[in-house]
Design an enzyme around this catalytic site. Structure first.
Site, PDB file in Angstrom:
ATOM      1  N   LYS A  72       0.884  -1.168   0.000  1.00 23.26           N
ATOM      2  CA  LYS A  72       0.000   0.000   0.000  1.00 23.26           C
ATOM      3  C   LYS A  72       0.921   1.217   0.000  1.00 23.26           C
ATOM      4  O   LYS A  72       1.197   1.811   1.041  1.00 23.26           O
ATOM      5  CB  LYS A  72      -0.907  -0.048   1.241  1.00 23.26           C
TER       6      LYS A  72
HETATM    7  N1  PY5 Z   1      -7.656  -1.924  -2.834  1.00 23.37           N
HETATM    8  C1  PY5 Z   1      -7.131  -0.680  -2.783  1.00 23.37           C
HETATM    9  C2  PY5 Z   1      -6.428  -0.139  -3.973  1.00 23.37           C
HETATM   10  C3  PY5 Z   1      -7.255   0.064  -1.617  1.00 23.37           C
HETATM   11  O1  PY5 Z   1      -6.742   1.294  -1.567  1.00 23.37           O
HETATM   12  C4  PY5 Z   1      -7.948  -0.473  -0.502  1.00 23.37           C
HETATM   13  C5  PY5 Z   1      -8.098   0.311   0.748  1.00 23.37           C
HETATM   14  C6  PY5 Z   1      -8.486  -1.775  -0.613  1.00 23.37           C
HETATM   15  C7  PY5 Z   1      -8.306  -2.462  -1.788  1.00 23.37           C
HETATM   16  C8  PY5 Z   1      -9.186  -2.434   0.538  1.00 23.37           C
HETATM   17  O2  PY5 Z   1      -8.299  -2.748   1.567  1.00 23.37           O
HETATM   18  P1  PY5 Z   1      -8.737  -2.824   3.092  1.00 23.37           P
HETATM   19  O3  PY5 Z   1      -9.961  -3.672   3.130  1.00 23.37           O
HETATM   20  O4  PY5 Z   1      -7.597  -3.477   3.759  1.00 23.37           O
HETATM   21  O5  PY5 Z   1      -8.995  -1.446   3.541  1.00 23.37           O
HETATM   22  N2  PY5 Z   1      -8.132   1.694   0.581  1.00 23.37           N
HETATM   23  C9  PY5 Z   1      -7.938   2.588   1.666  1.00 23.37           C
HETATM   24  C10 PY5 Z   1      -9.002   2.464   2.749  1.00 23.37           C
HETATM   25  O6  PY5 Z   1      -8.738   2.904   3.844  1.00 23.37           O
HETATM   26  C11 PY5 Z   1      -7.826   4.021   1.257  1.00 23.37           C
HETATM   27  C12 PY5 Z   1      -8.203   4.425  -0.103  1.00 23.37           C
HETATM   28  C13 PY5 Z   1      -8.114   5.870  -0.363  1.00 23.37           C
HETATM   29  O7  PY5 Z   1     -10.084   1.950   2.498  1.00 23.37           O
END
Ligand code: PY5
Length: 303
Positions: free
Chosen positions: A152
């Site tokens: 990330k």
């Molecule tokens: N894929 C991407 C590209 C992401 O940025 C995120 C989370 C996920 C999948 C889902 O991961 P998780 O379930 O572990 O959150 N995005 C971040 C979030 O906090 C920030 C995005 C701006 O949801």
């Protein structure tokens, strides 16, 4: 704006959490971060899967040759501290970020400092709508021999930024990436699931996804409810014709997808499987499901 930020080992006033324009991360995107939710229930903030997020942060850093100068225990303590110190009595979003600072201006930046900040801000809904209309982005998610998309890392979010803006300017709520082989990958900041004949299908790690913690939560809860969950490639046509589809993510939580590229998904409303899983998810994040209380870190807000 929050009152305090945790910055390089101490709690500082918001105005003092500043960096120089010369920092490496600003020029080359060399930062790794996390997004973590804390839910305000029963007079405490219940942080969801904090250690799992911090583990991913440390792993993202490792992929970028960055050594975060704090242990997971220290980062956990700091996340709790900054949530408590701000005295929130509402849902929060915790954003740890580690980045290359000053010390070397060249692209490698191996001699630059590693700075760490943890922000905690109030956050309600992330996606504007309860049910979203999407387009397939003209931008592909980078394959993992172009960029390590398992990390990330800030630089990787240029593609999300472009895809998200493209969707918004076209009048849609969110963009869906294909992977480099043309299969459905994920949203600009969310993983994706489809439901076909009551079976849940989600793209595998080798489809260039970020391996989401909410994705893992949903796989676990769906199996608890007796559903079969399959991790396999999904074609674009399958997405258009599935019974239900939804996004998962910390910020997005579980968000039903009701339209993709002008095709209505299912009956155009929240499907039954999505609804059942969302209800259980709510219960779990509020700390009311015994089996999963270990996923929750309770923080008593400061008076
Ligand atoms: N894929 C991407 C590209 C992401 O940025 C995120 C989370 C996920 C999948 C889902 O991961 P998780 O379930 O572990 O959150 N995005 C971040 C979030 O906090 C920030 C995005 C701006 O949801």
């Amino acid at each position: 704006m929050p009152k305090y930020v945790w910055f390089n080992g101490s709690v500082v006033e918001w105005e003092n959490a500043k960096v120089h324009v010369y920092v490496h991360a600003l020029h080359y995107g060399t930062a790794v971060f996390e997004g973590i939710r804390g839910y305000y229930f029963d007079d405490v903030i219940k942080i969801f899967r904090l250690r799992d997020h911090l583990k991913r942060l440390i792993n993202s850093a490792k992929i970028l040759y960055m050594n975060i100068p704090y242990t997971i225990d220290e980062l956990e303590k700091a996340s709790i501290e900054i949530t408590r110190e701000n005295g929130y009595r509402e849902n929060v979003y915790i954003r740890p970020i580690a980045f290359r600072g000053l010390g070397e201006f060249g692209v490698r930046g191996l001699k630059s400092s590693i700075e760490v900040a943890i922000l905690a801000i109030p956050l309600g809904k992330y996606l504007k709508s309860e049910k979203v209309r999407c387009i397939i982005s003209s931008w592909r998610r980078p394959p993992n021999d172009v960029l390590p998309v398992e990390a990330k890392a800030s630089g990787i979010y240029l593609s999300s930024n472009l895809a998200g803006i493209e969707a918004a300017l076209s009048g849609y709520d969110e963009a869906i990436f294909l992977d480099y082989d043309g299969y459905v990958c994920e949203g600009s900041g969310e993983n994706i699931f489809i439901v076909k004949d009551r079976v849940l299908i989600t793209p595998p790690v080798y489809s260039s996804i970020l391996e989401g913690i909410t994705r893992n939560t949903v796989i676990t809860l769906a199996r608890d409810l007796g559903y079969t969950v399959v991790e396999r490639r999904i074609s674009r046509g399958e997405l258009y014709t599935c019974d239900e589809a939804f996004f998962t993510g910390t910020a997005a939580e579980i968000t039903p997808i009701v339209e993709v590229d002008h095709r209505v998904i299912g009956n155009g409303d929240v499907g039954e499987v999505t609804d059942r899983i969302s209800n259980l998810f709510r219960e779990v994040v509020s700390g009311h499901v015994d089996k999963y209380v270990s996923w929750i870190t309770e923080v008593k807000p400061k008076l």
